[in-house]
Design a protein around this motif. Structure first.
Motif, PDB file in Angstrom:
ATOM      1  N   ASP A 288      33.724  15.140 -27.451  1.00 20.05           N
ATOM      2  CA  ASP A 288      32.298  15.144 -27.192  1.00 20.05           C
ATOM      3  C   ASP A 288      31.989  15.763 -25.827  1.00 20.05           C
ATOM      4  N   ARG A 289      32.757  15.317 -24.828  1.00 11.72           N
ATOM      5  CA  ARG A 289      32.532  15.795 -23.467  1.00 11.72           C
ATOM      6  C   ARG A 289      32.837  17.290 -23.358  1.00 11.72           C
ATOM      7  N   LEU A 290      33.916  17.678 -24.042  1.00 14.96           N
ATOM      8  CA  LEU A 290      34.310  19.086 -24.007  1.00 14.96           C
ATOM      9  C   LEU A 290      33.217  19.967 -24.606  1.00 14.96           C
ATOM     10  N   ILE A 291      32.692  19.565 -25.732  1.00 11.54           N
ATOM     11  CA  ILE A 291      31.638  20.347 -26.381  1.00 11.54           C
ATOM     12  C   ILE A 291      30.390  20.369 -25.504  1.00 11.54           C
ATOM     13  N   GLU A 292      30.116  19.230 -24.911  1.00 10.90           N
ATOM     14  CA  GLU A 292      28.951  19.162 -24.028  1.00 10.90           C
ATOM     15  C   GLU A 292      29.111  20.139 -22.870  1.00 10.90           C
ATOM     16  N   GLU A 293      30.323  20.180 -22.328  1.00  5.95           N
ATOM     17  CA  GLU A 293      30.577  21.084 -21.200  1.00  5.95           C
ATOM     18  C   GLU A 293      30.441  22.548 -21.605  1.00  5.95           C
ATOM     19  N   MET A 294      30.967  22.870 -22.795  1.00  6.30           N
ATOM     20  CA  MET A 294      30.887  24.263 -23.247  1.00  6.30           C
ATOM     21  C   MET A 294      29.433  24.681 -23.457  1.00  6.30           C
ATOM     22  N   LEU A 295      28.654  23.795 -24.031  1.00  7.20           N
ATOM     23  CA  LEU A 295      27.243  24.108 -24.252  1.00  7.20           C
ATOM     24  C   LEU A 295      26.497  24.183 -22.923  1.00  7.20           C
ATOM     25  N   ILE A 300      23.568  27.189 -18.834  1.00  6.69           N
ATOM     26  CA  ILE A 300      23.324  27.588 -17.441  1.00  6.69           C
ATOM     27  C   ILE A 300      22.910  29.051 -17.359  1.00  6.69           C
ATOM     28  N   GLU A 301      23.521  29.871 -18.215  1.00  4.15           N
ATOM     29  CA  GLU A 301      23.206  31.300 -18.196  1.00  4.15           C
ATOM     30  C   GLU A 301      21.772  31.563 -18.627  1.00  4.15           C
ATOM     31  N   HIS A 302      21.229  30.655 -19.414  1.00  4.47           N
ATOM     32  CA  HIS A 302      19.896  30.907 -19.946  1.00  4.47           C
ATOM     33  C   HIS A 302      18.778  30.253 -19.161  1.00  4.47           C
ATOM     34  N   LEU A 303      19.159  29.407 -18.190  1.00  6.48           N
ATOM     35  CA  LEU A 303      18.115  28.735 -17.406  1.00  6.48           C
ATOM     36  C   LEU A 303      17.447  29.728 -16.478  1.00  6.48           C
ATOM     37  N   ASP A 304      16.164  29.620 -16.388  1.00  7.90           N
ATOM     38  CA  ASP A 304      15.418  30.481 -15.474  1.00  7.90           C
ATOM     39  C   ASP A 304      15.675  29.982 -14.056  1.00  7.90           C
ATOM     40  N   SER A 305      16.203  30.862 -13.215  1.00  9.25           N
ATOM     41  CA  SER A 305      16.536  30.386 -11.870  1.00  9.25           C
ATOM     42  C   SER A 305      15.597  30.970 -10.830  1.00  9.25           C
ATOM     43  N   ALA A 426      26.667  27.391 -11.821  1.00 12.99           N
ATOM     44  CA  ALA A 426      25.307  26.928 -11.509  1.00 12.99           C
ATOM     45  C   ALA A 426      24.936  27.296 -10.074  1.00 12.99           C
ATOM     46  N   VAL A 427      25.888  27.089  -9.156  1.00 15.31           N
ATOM     47  CA  VAL A 427      25.615  27.398  -7.746  1.00 15.31           C
ATOM     48  C   VAL A 427      25.412  28.906  -7.566  1.00 15.31           C
TER      49      VAL A 427
ATOM     50  N   GLY B  86      21.519  19.043 -21.980  1.00 10.72           N
ATOM     51  CA  GLY B  86      20.269  19.351 -21.292  1.00 10.72           C
ATOM     52  C   GLY B  86      19.007  19.121 -22.073  1.00 10.72           C
ATOM     53  N   ASP B  87      19.117  18.744 -23.358  1.00  6.93           N
ATOM     54  CA  ASP B  87      17.898  18.528 -24.123  1.00  6.93           C
ATOM     55  C   ASP B  87      17.024  17.440 -23.510  1.00  6.93           C
TER      56      ASP B  87
END
Lengths: 454, 232
Positions: A288-295, A300-305, A426-427, B86-87
């Motif tokens: 679960d954690r691994l999948i969460e991390e991959m997503l 992060i790439e799609h967040l408007d920064s 992210a940074v 993030g949802d």
């Protein structure tokens, strides 16, 4: 002023020197050719006039002529001595006193009689260029007149005069302007390219070069087009990879959810104390954690920064609150330097993800009773957020690879997973930098965030 | 006491079958809808469900849109299943006002615990009807009728939101921790990365600011919780 970098000045210096020398050489050569003849003509006329005066005076009164020549020679040595200029014997009248200062001194003529005896001047030791002519006096006597001229001396004098003249100033200004223009024309598009590549590097893969640069017909235009082509290629490849990763993770979630439901049904039948059931839950959590991390990484790439800003202290508090909740027996300490910035540009989610992943890493890899300290202090034009644990640190080899995805120190270990890679990504998207070092107690991860520009 | 009737909405047919199996064994009555449209049909009157579980990510109409369609005409308690990664933050932004949130994939035991907590909250009968009316800033909280009036106009609140404002108005000037609020409002324990209570507090805050824009009634105390400012 990054525009005036080294290449700019190199090109400038080379072209400036080249154009200055070309202009100087041209002036000297042409000047030499034209001036040599004109100087000679002037000297010849002056020599004629002076010879005429001297010889006519000599024929009338040899003694007076000798005195005149003597004065002339003396005046060559101290030509600003007023006394000599008072004498009018050899002077054209009607000239103002002031004018006489400007007058050129008399020439040193060698005058010989027709049978070769030296009448005035010095015995000719000089073997260089000279002006020679024969003068016939009113009395019908022939005299030979010679005037040695030293070309070397006039050469240097002319150069010296040139350097101080208006011409030289114009030459230098022209050369400087031309060189600046040339440097600017070459370096400016290169700088544009560099800025563009920096932008690509900082993660904005969708930026493309301006049409003005792409439309150039020269080599720089070709280079720009190649750059753009490469950027599209990299962007497509990366996007494809990310999409694949995201799709795979996403597709994995459905079977995982079903599997968890099945495990719940199994638990109902076997009882929640069953060891296999418990083990299954542990593995589910990992998966679960691994999948969460991959997503998370893909997200992060799609967040408007760009358009937002956040308050750092609030996000730090939130992250520490989550940390304390998960590990109530660990000590936490937050030190905020009053001079450090608190509002930063960027998406708050990026920052909270970076922090939660660094703290999550500490939870996973340090003893369950060791604490965590966060220091926020100003660092030049940025703010440094240092998160230190007391877990004994990592090996130097691991330190170098800490931010790589799934890096593991040894095969038995669980590995660092994606947590620190997510933090780094992210940074980076926030325009900051992340680094790690071993301290006396453990590992210290430092995030440098550029100050909010407003 | 009859079994509580739960509506399970998720596009994954196999998953809903398995979860229905699991929850039925736990003594709940389960109906399943595999699309938002199907769910809307099932929820239409005179249907009577005690609780609904909506998956956020469904093809066509999403769980969030479904909730918008259902509310406010239908006050049914809703648990949202949010995606990982993030949802929950996005939902915080949308301020949807479900009764609880759970990330998916989840342990079915956890889902059961949430369902029971919400049901417990709904079914708690006012043992001795509390006739008190608590007043602050022109707000009148009628505990017996479970309504909040501002200058005699009732504010529209979900059940969880009413519980939140009740906690605040009963304890003016007292910092209430997230853990305590979760326990008292959602009738369950706070879990890690749990933002459900923040969503509720934020919604209450938003509704209060509409009637009392000049006064920030609920303050965030960093690292501690929330504080309701009492009238001097």
């Amino acid at each position: 002023m990054h525009r005036f970098n080294r290449l700019f000045w190199k090109i400038f210096a080379v072209s400036w020197l080249a154009s200055i020398s070309v202009i100087l050489v041209t002036i000297i050569v042409i000047g030499e050719l034209t001036e040599r003849s004109s100087v000679r003509e002037i000297l010849e006329i002056r020599a004629h006039r002076q010879a005429e005066k001297t010889i006519e005076l000599y024929e009338r009164d040899p003694e007076k002529a000798r005195r005149l020549v003597y004065r002339q020679q003396k005046s060559r040595h101290d030509r600003y001595d007023d006394d000599h200029w008072e004498h009018r014997d050899w002077d054209d009248d009607h000239r103002s006193h002031r004018d006489r200062y400007k007058r050129k001194p008399a020439l040193l003529l060698n005058i010989y009689t027709s049978d070769g005896a030296l009448l005035f001047g010095r015995p000719a030791r000089y073997s260089g260029d000279e002006i020679r002519f024969t003068y016939t006096s009113e009395a019908g006597q022939n005299y030979l007149v010679s005037l040695p001229i030293s070309p070397v001396k006039s050469h240097i004098a002319r150069l010296k005069a040139l350097l101080l003249s208006m011409q030289a100033v114009l030459v230098i200004i022209t050369a400087t302007l031309a060189s600046l223009l040339l440097s600017w024309m070459i370096v400016r598009p290169i700088n544009r390219l560099r800025d563009h590549v920096q932008q690509l590097h900082s993660g904005d893969l969708s930026t493309r070069l301006e049409p003005r640069l792409l439309g150039r017909g020269d080599e720089i235009g070709a280079l720009a087009r190649e750059f753009d082509y490469m950027a599209s290629y990299v962007e497509n490849t990366l996007q494809g990879q990310q999409r694949l990763l995201q799709d795979v993770s996403h597709e994995l979630r459905a079977p995982l959810a079903r599997l968890q439901a099945v495990s719940g049904l199994l638990e109902q039948r076997l009882g929640s104390d069953d060891k296999l059931v418990q083990r299954m839950h542990t593995e589910f959590e990992r998966l679960d954690r691994l999948i969460e991390e991959m997503l998370s990484l893909a997200r992060i790439e799609h967040l408007d920064s760009q358009s937002e800003s956040f308050v750092l202290s609030a996000i730090l508090e939130q992250a520490l609150e989550d940390f304390r909740f998960t590990a109530p027996n660990r000590e936490t300490q937050l030190t905020l330097d009053a001079n450090a910035g608190d509002r930063f540009a960027g998406n708050s989610e990026l920052m909270s993800r970076a922090l939660s992943n660094i703290l999550g890493n500490i939870l996973k890899h340090t003893p369950s009773d060791s604490g965590v300290e966060i220091h926020v202090k100003p660092l030049g034009k940025s703010t440094a957020i240092t998160i230190s644990d007391a877990g004994g640190g990592v090996t130097p080899d691991a330190l170098a690879h800490l931010f790589e995805p799934f890096y593991r120190q040894d095969q038995r270990n669980n590995g660092y997973g994606l947590g620190l890679s997510i933090a780094k990504r992210a940074v980076t998207r926030l325009g900051g930098a992340i680094s790690a070092e071993n301290t006396a107690k453990g590992l210290a991860v430092t995030i440098n965030l550029p100050l909010f520009a407003k | 006491m009859t079994a509580s009737h739960i509506l399970l909405v998720d596009d994954d047919v196999e998953l809903t079958e398995l979860l229905a199996d699991y929850l039925t064994t736990e003594g709940l009555e389960i109906s399943v809808a595999n699309s938002a449209e199907q769910a809307l049909a099932l929820l239409a009157p005179p249907a009577r469900f005690d609780l609904a579980v909506f998956d956020i990510m469904m093809p066509g109409m999403s769980g969030l849109e479904l909730l918008q369609q259902v509310r406010p005409s239908n006050p049914i308690p809703v648990i949202m299943l949010t995606g990982k990664g993030g949802d929950i933050d996005r939902i915080l932004g949308l301020e949807m006002g479900a009764d609880d949130y759970l990330s998916k994939p989840c342990n079915p035991r956890e889902l059961l615990a949430r369902i029971r907590a919400v049901l417990r909250r709904m079914q708690t009968p006012p043992s001795a009807p509390d006739t008190r009316v608590i007043q602050h800033w022109g707000l009148a909280l009628q505990l017996a009728k479970r309504t909040l009036l501002f200058r005699d106009t009732p504010l529209e609140l979900t059940s969880a939101e009413f519980n939140v404002i009740t906690q605040f108005m009963q304890n003016p000037g007292v910092v209430l921790s997230k853990a305590k609020l979760t326990e008292r409002v959602l009738h369950r324990e706070l879990t890690a990365y749990d933002r459900a209570i923040d969503v509720h507090v934020s919604r209450v805050r938003q509704k209060l600011s509409k009637v009392l824009p000049e006064q920030e009634l609920i303050k965030t105390v960093r690292g501690e919780g929330y504080l309701f400012i009492g009238e001097e």
